[in-house]
Write an enzyme that holds these catalytic residues in place. Structure first.
Site, mmCIF file in Angstrom:
data_model
loop_
_atom_site.group_PDB
_atom_site.id
_atom_site.type_symbol
_atom_site.label_atom_id
_atom_site.label_comp_id
_atom_site.label_asym_id
_atom_site.label_seq_id
_atom_site.Cartn_x
_atom_site.Cartn_y
_atom_site.Cartn_z
ATOM 1 N N ARG A 44 0.827 -1.209 0.000
ATOM 2 C CA ARG A 44 0.000 0.000 0.000
ATOM 3 C C ARG A 44 0.863 1.261 0.000
ATOM 4 N NH1 ARG A 44 -4.942 -1.994 3.910
ATOM 5 N NH2 ARG A 44 -6.344 -2.469 2.194
ATOM 6 N N LYS A 209 -15.057 -15.188 5.891
ATOM 7 C CA LYS A 209 -16.474 -15.107 6.286
ATOM 8 C C LYS A 209 -17.418 -15.012 5.104
ATOM 9 C CE LYS A 209 -17.690 -12.781 9.999
ATOM 10 N NZ LYS A 209 -17.906 -11.527 10.750
ATOM 11 N N GLY A 359 -7.088 -7.210 0.849
ATOM 12 C CA GLY A 359 -5.787 -7.048 1.497
ATOM 13 C C GLY A 359 -5.054 -8.365 1.631
ATOM 14 N N GLY A 383 -12.517 -4.174 0.828
ATOM 15 C CA GLY A 383 -13.876 -3.767 1.176
ATOM 16 C C GLY A 383 -14.449 -2.782 0.170
HETATM 17 P P1 ADP Z 1 -9.259 -10.496 1.764
HETATM 18 O O1 ADP Z 1 -8.515 -9.642 2.774
HETATM 19 O O2 ADP Z 1 -8.393 -10.845 0.590
HETATM 20 O O3 ADP Z 1 -10.580 -9.894 1.394
HETATM 21 P P2 ADP Z 1 -10.421 -12.130 3.834
HETATM 22 O O4 ADP Z 1 -10.028 -11.108 4.840
HETATM 23 O O5 ADP Z 1 -11.853 -12.320 3.539
HETATM 24 O O6 ADP Z 1 -9.602 -11.890 2.472
HETATM 25 O O7 ADP Z 1 -9.912 -13.561 4.322
HETATM 26 C C1 ADP Z 1 -8.559 -13.824 4.555
HETATM 27 C C2 ADP Z 1 -8.378 -14.883 5.603
HETATM 28 O O8 ADP Z 1 -9.166 -16.039 5.325
HETATM 29 C C3 ADP Z 1 -6.936 -15.358 5.668
HETATM 30 O O9 ADP Z 1 -6.358 -14.913 6.873
HETATM 31 C C4 ADP Z 1 -7.050 -16.887 5.625
HETATM 32 O O10 ADP Z 1 -6.229 -17.533 6.572
HETATM 33 C C5 ADP Z 1 -8.507 -17.118 5.956
HETATM 34 N N1 ADP Z 1 -8.987 -18.414 5.454
HETATM 35 C C6 ADP Z 1 -8.989 -18.850 4.187
HETATM 36 N N2 ADP Z 1 -9.447 -20.113 4.118
HETATM 37 C C7 ADP Z 1 -9.741 -20.486 5.385
HETATM 38 C C8 ADP Z 1 -10.238 -21.698 5.988
HETATM 39 N N3 ADP Z 1 -10.526 -22.768 5.257
HETATM 40 N N4 ADP Z 1 -10.410 -21.694 7.331
HETATM 41 C C9 ADP Z 1 -10.121 -20.609 8.067
HETATM 42 N N5 ADP Z 1 -9.650 -19.461 7.561
HETATM 43 C C10 ADP Z 1 -9.462 -19.405 6.236
HETATM 44 MG MG MG Z 2 -8.802 -9.392 4.907
#
Ligand code: ADP
Ligand code: MG
Length: 402
Positions: A44, A209, A359, A383
């Protein structure tokens, strides 16, 4: 919407520019102070350089406002921007001082001392409770103080444009306002994703989530040719198909929604066929691969399996437009990184527009040693890009356009 390049064309030499940037980087430690902390991913900060450097070259006096983490609305040394200022200074090849406050006496004094082409970083804007306040008057009071520090406002903090915060929204109402180069670039890419995307259009979603991402799934499903679901969110979909998911992440209250989505658009939703499972959430756990419809009760799914990587790769191979958000597994732990790496490689191989948003997804691309240049665009705002794709109005963009 006027851009920073319009501002430079008008002439900005000697003028004070309040530049809102997104410098919210991950640090390797957070207590009891972050002095000397190591920035684990400076993506960033690097993304903020083009606008910052262009303003310096044009002789502007640049006052940078940014946030770091989630301090509780008061000064907290664990969230000081000092380590960010040090890295920013290294990258710019100049000293970047940090004000001792956000928009108080020290900030005013340091702004007054700025020379043409010099940069000052204000302290973490979230040290002021008013930054994120719901109350318009509270935000307005902080915005007045911020606006008094500058002659014009440039917003380059794409990662924050979905927030109705004082330094993003209210201050923009008080000064001549311009979009920075990063914001302009992000918007251009998002417009390409939403306006007549070249087909096939494939979206890959993962992360932790489902509830965070259901709205974007609902908005995108009618528009995409295929939606590939991995990460922690796939288990709620597997549960909606009446499969056991052991102790994997599960949002029980979202199962009905996932079931409805599968009924409505099941032909376009692609779920994992195998899962990397572990007996506990640890790098040295016992690891096994199971079919997605036969996860044992005592195991948890922490990554998509190798057959799923092949399946998702096949679904991506002819895509002409791809948006990927959310890691496919717990890529931070080596035994569960292969799914994310495999999908990241397949996305990078796409001929056409490939966009990575989020992120953690962007951090995964860099941490797994993949070539950033292979992607059409790596968004700095997870987001913000998701809300844009949902079709929501983003306050920080609306105010720039107005
Ligand atoms: P982004 O920041 O790219 O939008 P998110 O914040 O939604 O992504 O999710 C990222 C997190 O999801 C990571 O820290 C990763 O460890 C977690 N994650 C991915 N797959 C799983 C899983 N099967 N169980 C638990 N956590 C998971
Ligand atoms: Mg994230």
């Amino acid at each position: 919407m006027r851009s920073v390049d319009d501002l430079i064309a008008e002439g900005v030499s000697g003028r004070r520019v309040l530049l809102r940037t997104d410098l919210n980087v991950p640090l390797d430690k957070d207590a009891p102070s972050n002095s000397g902390a190591v920035i684990t991913d400076d993506g960033r900060i690097r993304a903020s350089l083009p606008t910052l450097q262009a303003l310096r070259d044009a002789g502007a006096r640049v006052v940078v406002a940014a946030h770091l983490g989630r301090p509780k609305g008061e000064p907290d040394p664990r969230f000081s921007l000092a380590p960010v200022a040090a890295r920013l200074g290294e990258l710019l090849g100049t000293r970047v001082p940090v004000a001792g406050d956000v928009a108080g006496d020290d900030a005013r004094a340091k702004v007054a001392a700025l020379g043409d082409g010099e940069v000052l970083l204000l302290e973490n804007v979230r040290f002021e409770a008013a930054e994120t306040a719901k109350d318009d008057a509270a935000r307005g009071e902080l915005a007045d103080r911020l606006a008094a520090l500058a002659d014009v406002y440039v917003d380059d903090a794409f990662g924050a444009v979905h927030r109705k915060h004082a330094s993003v929204f209210d201050v923009a109402e008080r000064l001549p306002r311009y979009a920075g180069r990063l914001v302009a670039r992000e918007l251009e890419v998002l417009t390409r994703l939403t306006t007549d995307p070249e087909r096939p259009y494939v979206v890959v979603l993962g992360g932790s989530k489902v509830s965070d991402k259901l709205a974007v799934i609902e908005a995108l499903l009618p528009k995409v040719d295929r939606l590939l679901v991995g990460g922690g969110m796939c288990f709620t979909f597997l549960a909606a198909q009446d499969h056991g998911v052991g102790s994997s992440l599960l949002e029980a209250d979202q199962i009905d929604t996932c079931r409805r989505l599968l009924e409505e658009a099941g032909d376009r939703i692609v779920l994992p066929v195998d899962i990397v499972c572990a007996d506990r959430f640890a790098a040295d756990a016992d690891v096994s691969v199971t079919p997605a419809d036969a996860i044992p009760d005592d195991l948890m799914g922490l990554d998509i399996g190798p057959l799923t990587v092949d399946l998702f790769t096949a679904e991506l191979v002819d895509a002409r437009t791809v948006f990927w958000n959310g890691p496919m597994g717990v890529f931070e732990l080596a035994p569960f990184a292969a799914g994310t790496k495999g999908v990241a490689e397949a996305v990078s191989a796409v001929e056409g527009l490939s966009v990575v948003g989020g992120g953690d997804s962007a951090a995964a691309v860099r941490q797994l040693g993949l070539d950033e240049a292979a992607y059409g665009h790596i968004s700095t705002g997870g987001g913000a890009s998701l809300e844009y794709l949902e079709g929501r109005e983003l306050p920080g963009l609306a105010v720039l356009a107005g």
